[in-house]
Design an enzyme around this catalytic site. Structure first.
Site, PDB file in Angstrom:
ATOM      1  N   CYS A 181      22.432  91.274  50.256  1.00  0.00           N
ATOM      2  CA  CYS A 181      22.839  90.785  48.936  1.00  0.00           C
ATOM      3  C   CYS A 181      21.910  89.626  48.578  1.00  0.00           C
ATOM      4  O   CYS A 181      20.803  89.540  49.111  1.00  0.00           O
ATOM      5  CB  CYS A 181      24.317  90.378  48.914  1.00  0.00           C
ATOM      6  SG  CYS A 181      24.712  88.903  49.852  1.00  0.00           S
ATOM      7  N   ARG A 212      28.930  88.870  49.616  1.00  0.00           N
ATOM      8  CA  ARG A 212      29.045  90.332  49.648  1.00  0.00           C
ATOM      9  C   ARG A 212      28.533  90.970  50.938  1.00  0.00           C
ATOM     10  O   ARG A 212      29.235  91.776  51.561  1.00  0.00           O
ATOM     11  CB  ARG A 212      28.313  90.923  48.442  1.00  0.00           C
ATOM     12  CG  ARG A 212      28.994  90.668  47.115  1.00  0.00           C
ATOM     13  CD  ARG A 212      28.129  91.087  45.948  1.00  0.00           C
ATOM     14  NE  ARG A 212      26.966  90.210  45.793  1.00  0.00           N
ATOM     15  CZ  ARG A 212      26.004  90.382  44.892  1.00  0.00           C
ATOM     16  NH1 ARG A 212      26.041  91.437  44.085  1.00  0.00           N
ATOM     17  NH2 ARG A 212      25.003  89.525  44.796  1.00  0.00           N
ATOM     18  N   ASP A 222      28.685  90.095  42.005  1.00  0.00           N
ATOM     19  CA  ASP A 222      28.595  88.876  42.805  1.00  0.00           C
ATOM     20  C   ASP A 222      29.832  88.008  42.543  1.00  0.00           C
ATOM     21  O   ASP A 222      30.069  87.583  41.404  1.00  0.00           O
ATOM     22  CB  ASP A 222      27.325  88.116  42.438  1.00  0.00           C
ATOM     23  CG  ASP A 222      27.020  86.980  43.410  1.00  0.00           C
ATOM     24  OD1 ASP A 222      27.905  86.636  44.219  1.00  0.00           O
ATOM     25  OD2 ASP A 222      25.892  86.457  43.362  1.00  0.00           O
TER      26      ASP A 222
END
Length: 421
Positions: free
Chosen positions: A276, A282, A392
């Site tokens: 990520c 994440r 996000d």
């Protein structure tokens, strides 16, 4: 079947042949009397047969001579040839030829034969399903001094029975498995690729004796008993290949050889990478959840994954190092029985990309970044949630984090279910 009338030159030899065939009917599924007819002509008269020796330069191989050798194999003859380990005797996977080979080597019916292929890509013809560890080992160790025993499930075995002649199938597949070798020798590679039949090739020796490592030893043992010898000089390793049985759970060496257990474990290690931006939300969540479901599929504990041959990591494109996972990410994972408290962020590097076998990213920007850094990685890099991006959650509410974790968990479950282990 052709018929021949001749005087038996050796009644002892005659008795041995009858005994070999009549006591091993399960190994030789065709009419063993018909096979005997073939063998009495081809083996009993082999004492007067001249073994042709063809010298070859491995750096400049005469393809015409190799083609002639392949035709001998396809017609039922026996051809000795060099590999990087020892010399082998090539024989088509067909009952009558195999019975002749068994007799020459004094080989028992309980012995299994290994299929030899000229290029690793041909393994797919005999293995409908190839697990990740097996794929990795094939890509790293073949061609080379390694025989791999692959286990097949019932569905794959049924499929192979429809793809091959029953005779070849029964010879090659034993105990729901097949042994395959891909030699690292240009003469062997060309010979096996030119042969139209599936080829087995045990070492050129009498069972229990040391394998032949040069052409002189082959001639001393089998002159007048094999059709052709391809003399490619002495073998590189001068010892037999390592035999390893591979499954989703472990590697087991059945015969020591050029490769050690530690090296095979290194070569077969499957590396997963999750990417990520900052590597604090994440990708750590995806990594933790993935480890949970991968361990469940392998029926092991999470901390046993690496020991089982599966390495998992995460990284970020922003270049943040040694930062912990966010508090919200830790809480969202904890609610799912996943502990990521020990996580420390790391920067996405060229080395990480190159070492990874499968790379799962959260967004298209991550995908583009990885491919720009390493164009060759395009085939192994993909969005975790297929056609969706995982938003996000940095700086967002706890509920947003929980929704994000839910998306990740559903995507991970699907990805793990797709893995062939």
């Amino acid at each position: 079947m052709r018929r021949h009338i001749f005087h038996l030159p050796d009644l002892t030899l005659h008795d041995k042949l009858i005994n070999t065939l009549s006591t091993n009917k399960s190994k030789y599924p065709l009419s063993y009397l018909a096979i005997l007819d073939y063998l009495m002509y081809d083996v009993l008269l082999s004492g007067s047969m001249e073994t042709k020796v063809v010298k070859l330069d491995p750096t400049k191989i005469d393809s015409v001579k190799i083609r002639e050798a392949a035709e001998i194999i396809d017609s039922g003859g026996l051809v000795a040839f060099p590999t990087e380990t020892v010399y082998g005797i090539a024989c088509r996977a067909e009952t009558a030829s195999l019975a002749k080979l068994d007799y020459l080597k004094s080989r028992g019916a309980d012995k299994h034969y290994t299929l030899h292929i000229g290029h690793k890509k041909f393994a797919k013809k005999y293995l409908p399903t190839i697990g990740l560890k097996a794929q990795k080992l094939i890509s790293k160790a073949w061609p080379g001094p390694l025989t791999i025993i692959f286990e097949l499930n019932e569905q794959d075995l049924k499929q192979q029975l429809t793809q091959l002649k029953r005779e070849a199938f029964e010879i090659l597949y034993k105990d729901n498995a097949i042994g395959i070798r891909c030699p690292d020798n240009p003469i062997a590679s060309m010979l096996l690729q030119k042969a139209k039949s599936p080829v087995v090739a045990p070492s050129a020796n009498i069972t229990g004796k040391t394998p032949s490592i040069n052409a002189e030893q082959v001639i001393a043992r089998f002159s007048g008993k094999i059709n052709l010898l391809l003399d490619g000089g002495p073998c590189k390793y001068k010892k037999s290949s390592t035999i390893v049985k591979i499954s989703k759970n472990r590697l087991k060496i059945l015969r020591p050889g050029a490769y050690l257990q530690s090296k095979l474990e290194e070569l077969s290690m499957v590396n997963f990478l999750f990417v990520c931006t900052g590597n604090t939300c994440r990708s750590p969540m995806a990594l933790g959840i993935f480890r949970k479901y991968l361990a469940k599929k392998l029926k092991c504990k999470v901390d046993e994954l690496k020991k089982m041959g599966y390495k998992t990591e995460s990284a970020g494109t922003m270049g943040i190092k040694d930062s912990p996972a966010s508090v919200e990410a830790i809480k969202s994972c904890s609610a799912r029985g996943v502990n990521i408290k020990a996580h420390k962020s790391q920067d996405l590097s060229q080395q990480l990309i190159e070492e990874s076998d499968l790379i799962y990213v959260m967004g298209k920007a991550h995908l583009e970044r990885i491919i720009n850094l390493n164009p060759a990685s395009a085939k192994k890099c993909m969005l975790l949630a297929e056609n969706k991006e995982i938003p996000d959650p940095i700086g967002r509410s706890e509920e947003f984090y929980n929704n994000c974790a839910e998306l990740i968990e559903q995507a991970v479950k699907k990805r793990v279910s797709e893995l062939e282990l």
